[in-house]
Design an enzyme around this catalytic site. Structure first.
Site, PDB file in Angstrom:
ATOM      1  N   HIS A  94      -7.145  -8.534  -2.501  1.00  0.00           N
ATOM      2  CA  HIS A  94      -8.483  -7.974  -2.265  1.00  0.00           C
ATOM      3  C   HIS A  94      -8.525  -6.507  -2.640  1.00  0.00           C
ATOM      4  O   HIS A  94      -7.507  -5.826  -2.677  1.00  0.00           O
ATOM      5  CB  HIS A  94      -8.893  -8.140  -0.799  1.00  0.00           C
ATOM      6  CG  HIS A  94      -8.003  -7.396   0.146  1.00  0.00           C
ATOM      7  ND1 HIS A  94      -6.804  -7.898   0.574  1.00  0.00           N
ATOM      8  CD2 HIS A  94      -8.124  -6.168   0.730  1.00  0.00           C
ATOM      9  CE1 HIS A  94      -6.216  -7.034   1.386  1.00  0.00           C
ATOM     10  NE2 HIS A  94      -6.989  -5.955   1.493  1.00  0.00           N
ATOM     11  N   ARG A 124      -3.133 -11.660   3.936  1.00  0.00           N
ATOM     12  CA  ARG A 124      -4.397 -11.291   3.312  1.00  0.00           C
ATOM     13  C   ARG A 124      -4.437 -11.855   1.898  1.00  0.00           C
ATOM     14  O   ARG A 124      -3.455 -11.739   1.166  1.00  0.00           O
ATOM     15  CB  ARG A 124      -4.553  -9.759   3.206  1.00  0.00           C
ATOM     16  CG  ARG A 124      -4.637  -8.971   4.500  1.00  0.00           C
ATOM     17  CD  ARG A 124      -5.759  -9.377   5.451  1.00  0.00           C
ATOM     18  NE  ARG A 124      -7.002  -9.848   4.860  1.00  0.00           N
ATOM     19  CZ  ARG A 124      -7.970  -9.068   4.383  1.00  0.00           C
ATOM     20  NH1 ARG A 124      -7.855  -7.763   4.405  1.00  0.00           N
ATOM     21  NH2 ARG A 124      -9.083  -9.592   3.897  1.00  0.00           N
ATOM     22  N   TYR A 155       0.832  -1.203   0.000  1.00  0.00           N
ATOM     23  CA  TYR A 155       0.000   0.000   0.000  1.00  0.00           C
ATOM     24  C   TYR A 155       0.864   1.251   0.000  1.00  0.00           C
ATOM     25  O   TYR A 155       1.940   1.273   0.603  1.00  0.00           O
ATOM     26  CB  TYR A 155      -0.877   0.045   1.256  1.00  0.00           C
ATOM     27  CG  TYR A 155      -2.098  -0.836   1.210  1.00  0.00           C
ATOM     28  CD1 TYR A 155      -3.269  -0.394   0.613  1.00  0.00           C
ATOM     29  CD2 TYR A 155      -2.081  -2.099   1.770  1.00  0.00           C
ATOM     30  CE1 TYR A 155      -4.403  -1.191   0.587  1.00  0.00           C
ATOM     31  CE2 TYR A 155      -3.206  -2.908   1.747  1.00  0.00           C
ATOM     32  CZ  TYR A 155      -4.366  -2.444   1.159  1.00  0.00           C
ATOM     33  OH  TYR A 155      -5.484  -3.242   1.132  1.00  0.00           O
ATOM     34  N   HIS A 188     -10.746  -3.078  -1.433  1.00  0.00           N
ATOM     35  CA  HIS A 188     -11.710  -2.527  -0.468  1.00  0.00           C
ATOM     36  C   HIS A 188     -12.753  -1.692  -1.207  1.00  0.00           C
ATOM     37  O   HIS A 188     -12.413  -0.938  -2.125  1.00  0.00           O
ATOM     38  CB  HIS A 188     -10.993  -1.626   0.540  1.00  0.00           C
ATOM     39  CG  HIS A 188      -9.990  -2.339   1.386  1.00  0.00           C
ATOM     40  ND1 HIS A 188     -10.291  -2.827   2.631  1.00  0.00           N
ATOM     41  CD2 HIS A 188      -8.681  -2.638   1.183  1.00  0.00           C
ATOM     42  CE1 HIS A 188      -9.197  -3.389   3.153  1.00  0.00           C
ATOM     43  NE2 HIS A 188      -8.210  -3.290   2.295  1.00  0.00           N
ATOM     44  N   TYR A 224      -0.667  -9.965   0.813  1.00  0.00           N
ATOM     45  CA  TYR A 224       0.394  -9.415   1.665  1.00  0.00           C
ATOM     46  C   TYR A 224       0.296  -9.973   3.078  1.00  0.00           C
ATOM     47  O   TYR A 224      -0.779 -10.342   3.540  1.00  0.00           O
ATOM     48  CB  TYR A 224       0.360  -7.883   1.669  1.00  0.00           C
ATOM     49  CG  TYR A 224      -0.929  -7.249   2.146  1.00  0.00           C
ATOM     50  CD1 TYR A 224      -1.186  -7.045   3.511  1.00  0.00           C
ATOM     51  CD2 TYR A 224      -1.888  -6.811   1.234  1.00  0.00           C
ATOM     52  CE1 TYR A 224      -2.359  -6.447   3.941  1.00  0.00           C
ATOM     53  CE2 TYR A 224      -3.064  -6.222   1.657  1.00  0.00           C
ATOM     54  CZ  TYR A 224      -3.285  -6.035   3.009  1.00  0.00           C
ATOM     55  OH  TYR A 224      -4.446  -5.445   3.431  1.00  0.00           O
TER      56      TYR A 224
HETATM   57 FE   LIG Z   1      -6.311  -4.287   2.536  1.00  0.00          FE
END
Ligand SMILES: [Fe+2]
Lengths: 276, 205
Positions: free
Chosen positions: A194, A191, A142, A196, A181
């Protein structure tokens, strides 16, 4: 003064707005409230959504309310919400491959189109509603100063986008498929890939945040955040399906992801769209 | 006769996660140039009617630690009690007031701030008036389903006493968790406690 209206049973045998702390058995949807003042939104099925306290997702332990929420039928405060017109959108808002890229470059990663339809629980389309999305880059990183994963930033990927559904509830955006990640929870939690989603609907009662997962990803079934959802049936509704028919040849694959927001009860005599 | 059509299941909620600000307030977290400004940063867009107020508060977890990664949204009527919404059928709301605000909280303290106007009263389902209130919606890492609550005004004692929802709350000793405290002229504080003795009353609505 007469007794308050909500001390009387309403026509049709249903009680007026109730304030009890109801328990629902799994799989059952509690009914919407109907009274002489009109239809409110169907109550949220709290056995379908994740509960507040999910100890395997550790952060929920100190952030979950411990007392039962106060239940009541929606009022005008929950049956209204802000409206966003297409004038808030820039030309690249729905293109995460290019909306942060410099000098005609593009983000690195598998190019995909995500599209689908937003409807309510009565299967009525939800038009003109804002959808905001955010995600990691193709390496699972991110763009955030609190993020320390080894995978590098992509200088041409910001990670946010948005779009507005059309008159039939359809939406679409273009992005790169995010990577999985690791995250600090258990000693080795990851995770699944995905995206959001934040969706407004047309009433604050419909406000929703969730996550899209990708068909065939084995990581889905190992994730403690996915696992906060009580049933596999509910989890499956968050898995976007590869749609080769909607693929853009030589450009991008397509994933379809439909969204259902809360709805209002309909009656036989309802010839007009009420509320939405 | 009522036909309850076959209903679809609502899309299940998932936590907003630690990076909700990337998606909802990207300019706040240094992702510039994608959107001109963060949505919801201003409720007042012009020469608004009504008493201007500032709402401040902090969201605390069960250990008393402020949340710094939450997203707080508010939704309220204008000073005349009208919502700026397509579903508002009673009149037209103040064009200089959106009624909707969104705050990522202060980077260092987590404190949220909204510059707004004091809302007018709006009717309950049966036509009785609800006391002036602001709807709150809180999402964050560790919150699996967005939390709804309401902020009422401590200095509206008479309206609060007659409010159809407040008066129905079984544990009246918890009603103060919904009250904003007037701190100084025009500033109201509304802290939100996710757990503990002061746990805010959250709404299943
Ligand atoms: Fe996320």
């Amino acid at each position: 003064m007469t007794a308050p209206a909500d001390d009387r049973p309403a026509p049709g045998g249903e009680s007026e707005p109730h304030f009890t702390e109801k328990k629902h058995s799994p799989g059952q949807t509690p009914g919407g409230q109907r009274d002489k003042f009109g239809n409110s939104f169907y109550m949220r099925d709290r056995a379908w959504h994740p509960p507040a306290l999910t100890p395997l997702y550790k952060t929920s332990v100190a952030r979950s309310p411990q007392r039962a929420p106060l239940s009541f039928a929606t009022t005008i405060s929950e049956e209204t919400s802000p409206v966003f017109g297409n004038d808030v959108l820039g030309p690249l808002d729905n293109d995460l491959i290019h909306n942060f890229a410099k000098d005609g470059a593009g983000a690195i990663g598998p190019r995909i189109v995500v599209y689908g339809r937003v409807v309510d629980e009565a299967n009525r389309p939800v038009p003109n509603t804002l959808i905001e999305v955010w995600q990691a880059n193709a390496g699972g990183r991110y763009r955030h100063k609190k993020e320390g994963y080894l995978a590098p930033l992509d200088p041409n990927f910001g990670g946010c986008g948005r779009c507005i559904t059309d008159e039939n509830g359809w939406y679409e955006f273009r992005t790169v498929q995010p990577g999985p990640y690791p995250w600090p929870n258990g000693p080795n939690d990851w995770r699944p890939a995905h995206i959001h989603f934040s969706i407004f609907g047309h009433a604050f009662a419909q406000r929703l945040i969730s996550q899209l997962y990708f068909e065939g990803d084995p990581m889905i079934w190992q994730c403690p955040i996915v696992g906060t959802i009580p049933t596999p049936e509910a989890i499956e509704t968050l898995v976007a399906k590869l749609d080769m028919g909607a693929t853009i040849p030589m450009d991008a694959r397509a994933y379809r992801f439909d969204i259902v927001l809360r709805g209002k009860r309909q009656t036989l005599f309802e010839n007009r769209m009420e509320g939405l | 006769m009522i036909r309850d059509v076959t209903r679809l299941k609502e899309t299940p909620s998932q936590t907003a996660g630690p990076y909700v600000h990337i998606g909802c307030t990207p300019n706040f977290c240094d992702i510039g140039g994608v959107y001109p400004h963060d949505l919801g940063s201003k409720l007042i867009t012009g020469d608004v009617t009504g008493e201007r107020i500032t709402i401040k508060g902090t969201v605390f977890d069960g250990t008393g630690t402020p949340l710094k990664d939450a997203l707080i949204e508010i939704w309220q009527a204008d000073s005349a009690g009208l919502y700026n919404s397509v579903n508002e059928t009673r009149g037209t709301a103040d064009a200089n007031f959106t009624g909707w605000g969104r705050s990522p909280g202060d980077m260092d303290t987590g404190e949220f701030t909204f510059e707004t106007v004091k809302p007018g009263a709006v009717p309950f389902r049966d036509g009785r008036m609800m006391a002036p209130h602001v709807t709150f919606w809180i999402v964050a890492r560790g919150i699996n389903l967005g939390l709804h609550t309401r902020m009422y005004f401590e200095d509206e004692a008479e309206a609060n006493a007659a409010d159809p929802i407040l008066s129905k709350i079984e544990h009246q000793n918890r009603v103060p968790t919904l009250m904003a405290r007037r701190e100084e002229d025009g500033v109201y504080r509304f802290d939100i406690h996710l757990q503990g003795a002061d746990e805010t009353i959250f709404f299943d609505v």
